[in-house]
Design an enzyme around this catalytic site. Structure first.
Site, PDB file in Angstrom:
ATOM      1  N   ASP A 149       1.010   4.127   1.413  1.00  0.00           N
ATOM      2  CA  ASP A 149       1.499   4.817   2.608  1.00  0.00           C
ATOM      3  C   ASP A 149       2.640   4.076   3.290  1.00  0.00           C
ATOM      4  OD1 ASP A 149      -0.632   2.943   3.121  1.00  0.00           O
ATOM      5  OD2 ASP A 149      -0.715   3.646   5.188  1.00  0.00           O
ATOM      6  N   HIS A 182       0.840  -1.198   0.000  1.00  0.00           N
ATOM      7  CA  HIS A 182       0.000   0.000   0.000  1.00  0.00           C
ATOM      8  C   HIS A 182       0.877   1.250   0.000  1.00  0.00           C
ATOM      9  CE1 HIS A 182      -3.836  -2.181   1.595  1.00  0.00           C
ATOM     10  NE2 HIS A 182      -3.638  -2.350   0.304  1.00  0.00           N
TER      11      HIS A 182
END
Length: 314
Positions: A65, A63
């Protein structure tokens, strides 16, 4: 030997002015290990003075982030004429995607970047006196895993008083005995290490989950970890939201910490919903866990203690 953790990014998927995306740096006596690398990680390293010399990066999942800080950091290293190879450890099936990220925009770093896919339940890195093991976690729509940094046992304490009682002269013989070598005295008496050296003492254990639901694998990753860094994105009033997005609440993280016998619990990946006040997450974890539970700020440092530090020091 020090083991200092710096929380470079403690926020959730959406950064805030106070919390950046996920990144954790461990400085173990000068060796720096980076766990996840969210957007802006290199600036956080500069801001909080951790140093830039990182040889191993451990990615929990793909992901954004957790990985979007990689291209900028790699290019900065390249601009600084880095020659040392970088090893990136990552879950199975993610090598191709990470290679594209490292070479974003057609950029090719001038130093080797070696990407290793690692299965959960195996050793990602074997150091001289420690190893980093992987364990499977449970997150939304992605293969994810956490990491456990486990030090080898240390030598037992040397009993100087007992050694002198046995006639061992002060000096190099003490060191030889402590290293496990028998010593013969002038009168022919042999003093063996077990007569003057105590039982081996455990090393430190650090567990980092990345984003995850509460899972048994985290409990099994290390027996009585000295520091557990666990996803605590929401407070319990958002338990349904945590479940639906593959995250944990503060109480769920505390329950895992209690089951694992952790001594300290750091609650991270804090949702932007709590930008002004993360105390609800911290309070519910503290109520469910007998050890120290805290929500770290970006830049906060934590010295991981030896298991026997309270009794007899390091």
């Amino acid at each position: 030997m020090s083991m200092r953790v710096t929380f470079l990014g403690t926020g959730g998927a959406v950064p805030t002015t106070e919390r950046g995306p996920s990144a954790l740096l461990v400085n173990r006596e000068g060796e720096r290990l980076l766990f996840d690398c969210g957007e802006g990680t290199q600036r956080q390293m500069m801001r909080f003075g951790t140093g830039f010399t990182v040889s191993h990066l451990f990615v929990t999942h793909l992901h954004g982030d957790h990985v979007l800080g990689i291209p900028g950091l790699v290019q900065t290293w390249d601009f600084n004429d880095r020659e040392e190879a970088l090893a990136i450890h990552t879950p199975p099936g993610s090598k191709r995607h990470l290679r594209s990220l490292v070479e974003a925009g057609g950029y090719r770093p001038g130093f080797p970047v070696n990407i290793h896919e690692v299965k959960p339940g195996t050793v990602a890195l074997s150091g001289d006196d420690y190893e980093v093991r992987t364990f499977e976690t449970e997150h939304r729509n992605v293969r994810s895993m956490g990491y456990a940094l486990l030090e080898d046992d240390r030598r037992g304490r040397f009993d100087r008083k007992r050694a002198e009682e046995l006639g061992v002269p002060v000096g190099p013989a003490f060191g030889r005995l402590h290293e496990g070598e028998a010593v013969e005295l002038d009168d022919g008496t042999v003093v063996r290490p077990e007569e003057v050296v105590g039982d081996p003492r455990p090393g430190r254990k650090l567990v980092y989950t990345g984003d995850t639901r509460p899972v048994d694998a985290t409990v099994e990753a290390a027996d009585e970890p000295d520091l557990l860094v666990h996803d605590a994105t929401f407070a319990s009033d958002r338990a349904d939201r945590a479940r639906g997005t593959g995250h944990s609440t503060g109480k769920e993280a505390a329950d895992i910490a209690a089951r694992a016998g952790a001594k300290h619990l750091a609650l991270t990946h804090i949702s932007s919903r709590y930008a002004g006040d993360a105390s609800p997450i911290e309070r519910e974890a503290q109520a469910a866990f007998d050890g120290e539970a805290f929500v770290p700020d970006d830049g906060q440092k934590f010295e991981v203690p030896y298991p026997d530090a309270d009794r007899d020091g390091a």
